[in-house]
Design a protein around this motif. Sequence first.
Motif, mmCIF file in Angstrom:
data_model
loop_
_atom_site.group_PDB
_atom_site.id
_atom_site.type_symbol
_atom_site.label_atom_id
_atom_site.label_comp_id
_atom_site.label_asym_id
_atom_site.label_seq_id
_atom_site.Cartn_x
_atom_site.Cartn_y
_atom_site.Cartn_z
ATOM 1 N N GLN A 1 0.786 -1.226 0.000
ATOM 2 C CA GLN A 1 0.000 0.000 0.000
ATOM 3 C C GLN A 1 0.820 1.279 0.000
ATOM 4 O O GLN A 1 0.279 2.363 -0.200
ATOM 5 C CB GLN A 1 -0.966 0.005 1.194
ATOM 6 N N LEU A 2 2.143 1.169 0.192
ATOM 7 C CA LEU A 2 2.990 2.363 0.164
ATOM 8 C C LEU A 2 3.444 2.717 -1.247
ATOM 9 O O LEU A 2 3.865 3.851 -1.493
ATOM 10 C CB LEU A 2 4.210 2.164 1.072
ATOM 11 N N GLY A 3 3.403 1.760 -2.170
ATOM 12 C CA GLY A 3 3.742 2.046 -3.563
ATOM 13 C C GLY A 3 5.215 2.152 -3.857
ATOM 14 O O GLY A 3 5.607 2.684 -4.900
ATOM 15 N N HIS A 4 6.070 1.613 -2.950
ATOM 16 C CA HIS A 4 7.513 1.700 -3.155
ATOM 17 C C HIS A 4 8.094 0.432 -3.775
ATOM 18 O O HIS A 4 9.316 0.310 -3.885
ATOM 19 C CB HIS A 4 8.217 1.983 -1.823
ATOM 20 N N GLY A 5 7.259 -0.491 -4.140
ATOM 21 C CA GLY A 5 7.733 -1.697 -4.808
ATOM 22 C C GLY A 5 8.015 -2.858 -3.881
ATOM 23 O O GLY A 5 8.335 -3.951 -4.349
ATOM 24 N N GLY A 6 7.897 -2.674 -2.575
ATOM 25 C CA GLY A 6 8.158 -3.736 -1.619
ATOM 26 C C GLY A 6 7.057 -3.824 -0.586
ATOM 27 O O GLY A 6 6.021 -3.155 -0.694
ATOM 28 N N LEU A 7 7.298 -4.645 0.436
ATOM 29 C CA LEU A 7 6.308 -4.852 1.488
ATOM 30 C C LEU A 7 6.831 -4.391 2.847
ATOM 31 O O LEU A 7 6.291 -4.782 3.884
ATOM 32 C CB LEU A 7 5.915 -6.342 1.562
ATOM 33 N N LEU A 8 7.869 -3.554 2.826
ATOM 34 C CA LEU A 8 8.467 -3.066 4.066
ATOM 35 C C LEU A 8 7.728 -1.824 4.558
ATOM 36 O O LEU A 8 7.028 -1.157 3.807
ATOM 37 C CB LEU A 8 9.947 -2.744 3.843
ATOM 38 N N HIS A 9 7.906 -1.524 5.835
ATOM 39 C CA HIS A 9 7.273 -0.337 6.399
ATOM 40 C C HIS A 9 8.227 0.859 6.315
ATOM 41 O O HIS A 9 9.431 0.689 6.166
ATOM 42 C CB HIS A 9 6.858 -0.585 7.850
ATOM 43 N N VAL B 1 -3.993 -14.365 -15.423
ATOM 44 C CA VAL B 1 -3.135 -13.849 -14.365
ATOM 45 C C VAL B 1 -3.960 -12.995 -13.411
ATOM 46 O O VAL B 1 -4.654 -12.072 -13.825
ATOM 47 C CB VAL B 1 -1.985 -13.012 -14.953
ATOM 48 N N PHE B 2 -3.896 -13.306 -12.120
ATOM 49 C CA PHE B 2 -4.594 -12.539 -11.110
ATOM 50 C C PHE B 2 -3.580 -11.768 -10.272
ATOM 51 O O PHE B 2 -2.471 -12.227 -10.055
ATOM 52 C CB PHE B 2 -5.426 -13.466 -10.206
ATOM 53 N N ILE B 3 -4.008 -10.612 -9.787
ATOM 54 C CA ILE B 3 -3.126 -9.751 -9.013
ATOM 55 C C ILE B 3 -3.660 -9.632 -7.596
ATOM 56 O O ILE B 3 -4.756 -9.111 -7.379
ATOM 57 C CB ILE B 3 -3.011 -8.361 -9.662
ATOM 58 N N SER B 4 -2.883 -10.123 -6.645
ATOM 59 C CA SER B 4 -3.264 -10.021 -5.246
ATOM 60 C C SER B 4 -2.684 -8.760 -4.615
ATOM 61 O O SER B 4 -3.354 -8.073 -3.844
ATOM 62 C CB SER B 4 -2.795 -11.253 -4.473
ATOM 63 N N ILE B 5 -1.418 -8.465 -4.951
ATOM 64 C CA ILE B 5 -0.748 -7.268 -4.438
ATOM 65 C C ILE B 5 -0.078 -6.531 -5.591
ATOM 66 O O ILE B 5 0.644 -7.138 -6.390
ATOM 67 C CB ILE B 5 0.300 -7.631 -3.370
ATOM 68 N N GLN B 6 -0.350 -5.244 -5.688
ATOM 69 C CA GLN B 6 0.276 -4.379 -6.683
ATOM 70 C C GLN B 6 1.139 -3.391 -5.925
ATOM 71 O O GLN B 6 0.637 -2.419 -5.349
ATOM 72 C CB GLN B 6 -0.780 -3.645 -7.515
ATOM 73 N N ALA B 7 2.458 -3.653 -5.866
ATOM 74 C CA ALA B 7 3.340 -2.863 -5.010
ATOM 75 C C ALA B 7 3.796 -1.558 -5.657
ATOM 76 O O ALA B 7 4.341 -0.692 -4.963
ATOM 77 C CB ALA B 7 4.562 -3.695 -4.615
#
Length: 326
Positions: free
Chosen positions: A152-160, A242-248
């Motif tokens: 949800q941050l849109g930086h390409g990863g899943l880090l905070h 192709v399904f998208i679960s997370i769009q980083a």
Amino acid sequence: MRWFGFGFNAFGQIYVGGRVNDDDTANEVKVITPIELKGHVDGSCRTKISGLGASWSRRATLHSNDRIESWDLDNDRKTPVWSMEVKTPSDGTGTPPNLPLIPDGYIALKPPFYRPLSPHLKATRLALGAEHSVLLSASGTVYTWGLGSHGQLGHGGLLHEEQPRVVEALWGMTMSCVAAGGWHTVCVSDAGDMYVWGWNESGQLGLPSHIARKTEHHPTSQEIADLSSYKEKPEGEKDKEVFISIQAFPALLDVTPSCDIKMVGCGSRHTAAVTSAGDLYTWGWGQYGQLGYETPYSDEPRRVEFFREQQMRVVDVTCGTWNTFA
């Protein structure tokens, strides 16, 4: 300005007649057809409403040009819990008003925890998700921070991120509007283009969603109520789509080729957008009618036909967790 609401109404968020007891889950109320909000606001001041805030359940706040009100939606009273006039000096100076205590809490102009942001940000808008924050600066640049577990941050990863960080994928494009859902983010550019990123479990990004496509095959009510009932197909029989679960990263979403996007709002797992033609499009999780049409999920933006049929033009939209107001 006339406001309409639809979606989850078990606590009377949209109209008081739909309220039920907390433990009466079998009678949860959903409103699919938009209903005009006119029970708490008289006609003389309706046009002065400048903002509408949607709370999770029983509490709602209304801000007008010269007044602040707090409504207890778990109460049958026809007057607000408290209200007060707000007079802002023309020069912007003066002592801010002391807001009174209200049942189960209070409202204060100063937050309990104050931490200044960098002066160069010059924020014009701030959107808050369940676990992340989105800031739009005066220059049209988007910054995000908080938890990034669903992209949800849109930086390409899943880090905070503990500090506001510019969304580099949008660098150089001027944004005019931002919105944050539970775990997804949407912004609109000055050119009317919309960008989405984050969690897409229910199709809230408008991108292909596994669960949304499953519902196209008319699942039973038990399947809709219990997501765990969906079982994976045997190896070799799985869909090739192709399904998208997370769009980083931010992705451009084309809602309608003929109109630009002017305003956007996000609920927990649904999204709503207003076009330059005055149409309202919604998509994502619609179990409680928050999309304005009958469907449990939709991963494609669909127009809410009610406003077109009533020859009304939508100019603004805001979303609660499970409902929508336009």
